[in-house]
Design an enzyme around this catalytic site. Sequence first.
Site, PDB file in Angstrom:
ATOM      1  N   ASP A  25      48.867  41.040  27.912  1.00 13.39           N
ATOM      2  CA  ASP A  25      50.120  41.796  27.808  1.00 13.39           C
ATOM      3  C   ASP A  25      51.094  41.099  26.856  1.00 13.39           C
ATOM      4  O   ASP A  25      51.096  39.869  26.738  1.00 13.39           O
ATOM      5  CB  ASP A  25      50.751  41.935  29.201  1.00 13.39           C
ATOM      6  N   ARG A  29      56.079  43.361  22.485  1.00 10.85           N
ATOM      7  CA  ARG A  29      57.241  42.464  22.377  1.00 10.85           C
ATOM      8  C   ARG A  29      57.037  41.438  21.272  1.00 10.85           C
ATOM      9  O   ARG A  29      57.964  41.062  20.571  1.00 10.85           O
ATOM     10  CB  ARG A  29      57.497  41.786  23.729  1.00 10.85           C
ATOM     11  N   HIS A  42      49.434  44.796  18.245  1.00 13.78           N
ATOM     12  CA  HIS A  42      48.080  45.090  18.734  1.00 13.78           C
ATOM     13  C   HIS A  42      47.021  44.498  17.803  1.00 13.78           C
ATOM     14  O   HIS A  42      45.995  44.002  18.241  1.00 13.78           O
ATOM     15  CB  HIS A  42      47.886  46.598  18.894  1.00 13.78           C
ATOM     16  N   LEU A 136      28.096  33.743  26.883  1.00 17.18           N
ATOM     17  CA  LEU A 136      29.237  34.350  27.576  1.00 17.18           C
ATOM     18  C   LEU A 136      29.020  35.857  27.795  1.00 17.18           C
ATOM     19  O   LEU A 136      28.568  36.549  26.890  1.00 17.18           O
ATOM     20  CB  LEU A 136      30.488  34.150  26.702  1.00 17.18           C
TER      21      LEU A 136
HETATM   22  C1  IPE Z   1      48.488  46.342  31.447  1.00 21.87           C
HETATM   23  O1  IPE Z   1      49.534  46.232  30.525  1.00 21.87           O
HETATM   24  C2  IPE Z   1      47.308  46.965  30.813  1.00 21.87           C
HETATM   25  C3  IPE Z   1      46.687  46.223  29.711  1.00 21.87           C
HETATM   26  C4  IPE Z   1      47.003  45.034  29.286  1.00 21.87           C
HETATM   27  C5  IPE Z   1      45.612  46.909  29.084  1.00 21.87           C
HETATM   28  P1  IPE Z   1      50.759  47.238  30.539  1.00 21.87           P
HETATM   29  O2  IPE Z   1      51.745  46.683  29.598  1.00 21.87           O
HETATM   30  O3  IPE Z   1      50.285  48.615  30.301  1.00 21.87           O
HETATM   31  O4  IPE Z   1      51.246  47.104  32.055  1.00 21.87           O
HETATM   32  P2  IPE Z   1      52.550  47.675  32.790  1.00 21.87           P
HETATM   33  O5  IPE Z   1      52.470  49.141  32.738  1.00 21.87           O
HETATM   34  O6  IPE Z   1      53.730  47.127  32.071  1.00 21.87           O
HETATM   35  O7  IPE Z   1      52.438  47.138  34.177  1.00 21.87           O
HETATM   36  C1  IPE Z   2      49.354  44.944  25.906  1.00 22.19           C
HETATM   37  O1  IPE Z   2      50.540  44.814  25.192  1.00 22.19           O
HETATM   38  C2  IPE Z   2      48.369  45.806  25.179  1.00 22.19           C
HETATM   39  C3  IPE Z   2      48.060  47.073  25.867  1.00 22.19           C
HETATM   40  C4  IPE Z   2      48.542  47.487  26.997  1.00 22.19           C
HETATM   41  C5  IPE Z   2      47.107  47.934  25.183  1.00 22.19           C
HETATM   42  P1  IPE Z   2      51.726  45.851  25.368  1.00 22.19           P
HETATM   43  O2  IPE Z   2      51.558  46.916  24.367  1.00 22.19           O
HETATM   44  O3  IPE Z   2      51.828  46.307  26.779  1.00 22.19           O
HETATM   45  O4  IPE Z   2      52.969  44.933  25.001  1.00 22.19           O
HETATM   46  P2  IPE Z   2      54.411  44.976  25.632  1.00 22.19           P
HETATM   47  O5  IPE Z   2      54.260  44.839  27.123  1.00 22.19           O
HETATM   48  O6  IPE Z   2      55.016  46.287  25.254  1.00 22.19           O
HETATM   49  O7  IPE Z   2      55.110  43.809  25.013  1.00 22.19           O
HETATM   50 MG    MG Z   3      52.909  45.680  28.396  1.00 19.98          MG
END
Ligand code: IPE
Ligand code: IPE
Ligand code: MG
Length: 266
Positions: A25, A29, A42, A136
């Site tokens: 995650d 940001r 991403h 792995l």
């Molecule tokens: C969780 O991240 C899912 C993945 C990393 C694929 P999100 O950013 O979607 O989670 P929430 O919705 O903030 O909990």
């Molecule tokens: C995790 O990063 C990637 C996916 C959920 C695909 P986010 O896209 O959720 O990044 P934030 O939480 O907005 O920073």
């Molecule tokens: Mg996120």
Amino acid sequence: MTHASSTQAIPATGEVPQHVAIIMDGNGRWARQRGLPRFAGHQRGVEAVRGMVRACTDRGVGFLTLFAFSSENWRRPADEVALLMQLFLAALTNEVRKLHRNGVRLRVIGDTARFDPKIQSLVASGERLTAGNKGLTLTIAANYGGRWDILQALARLCREQPGAANAGFSEQQLAPHLSMAYAPEPDLFIRTGGEQRVSNFLLWQLAYSELYFTDTLWPDFDAKALDTAFAWYRGRERRFGRTSEQLGDADGCSLAGPAAQAARSG
Ligand code: IPE
Ligand code: IPE
Ligand code: MG
């Protein structure tokens, strides 16, 4: 009919977690902090995945499971979902041969039927190509949800043993039908990006995992950050319901590592 908990089987734990499961995650940001579009985050996230596969291989981890796209992520703006799909497609196209050369076994868990047929066929061929590899095991969770997993396992069990429901199902009957039946349960769960929630990841399988949360954003999570998480893990005492004193003798295998053992005897 037994109702014993599946967590009574206590896994041996060494210095290095056998199975590491990560919620990657913080890509959005990471990009925003740099004035870049979310997509750039991403892209960097995919690079961090490469680094993590290498780092886990080098450290002798057996199973690395990465949450790439949750069943809830379809709620994002359509253009972001489309870009994530493109990235997944590109990664499958470009990386599978490299993974194979490095002895990595690829698995994808989740309801992949909702993906573009091109993605589905690359997943199938990638899994087939790498099935015999002994290095792995890299599992990508895509359109995955922990609740979906439990329900699909239950559906399969009911199909296989119609009528068994009357007697009540045991955990041991359900477990083989879960998507990660081929792997031990995660020893170490990591969530980057600062949130302290599970977001419908491996709900069943995380029952006794050690949970590690870090503010580091996923694109910045490198081998050094992984070592910090492993050092934390080695300090855990994995009790699985018992007391510290009970862990004292014969089966020190249930401790995460030497730090915990030293702390206990000292
Ligand atoms: C969780 O991240 C899912 C993945 C990393 C694929 P999100 O950013 O979607 O989670 P929430 O919705 O903030 O909990
Ligand atoms: C995790 O990063 C990637 C996916 C959920 C695909 P986010 O896209 O959720 O990044 P934030 O939480 O907005 O920073
Ligand atoms: Mg996120």
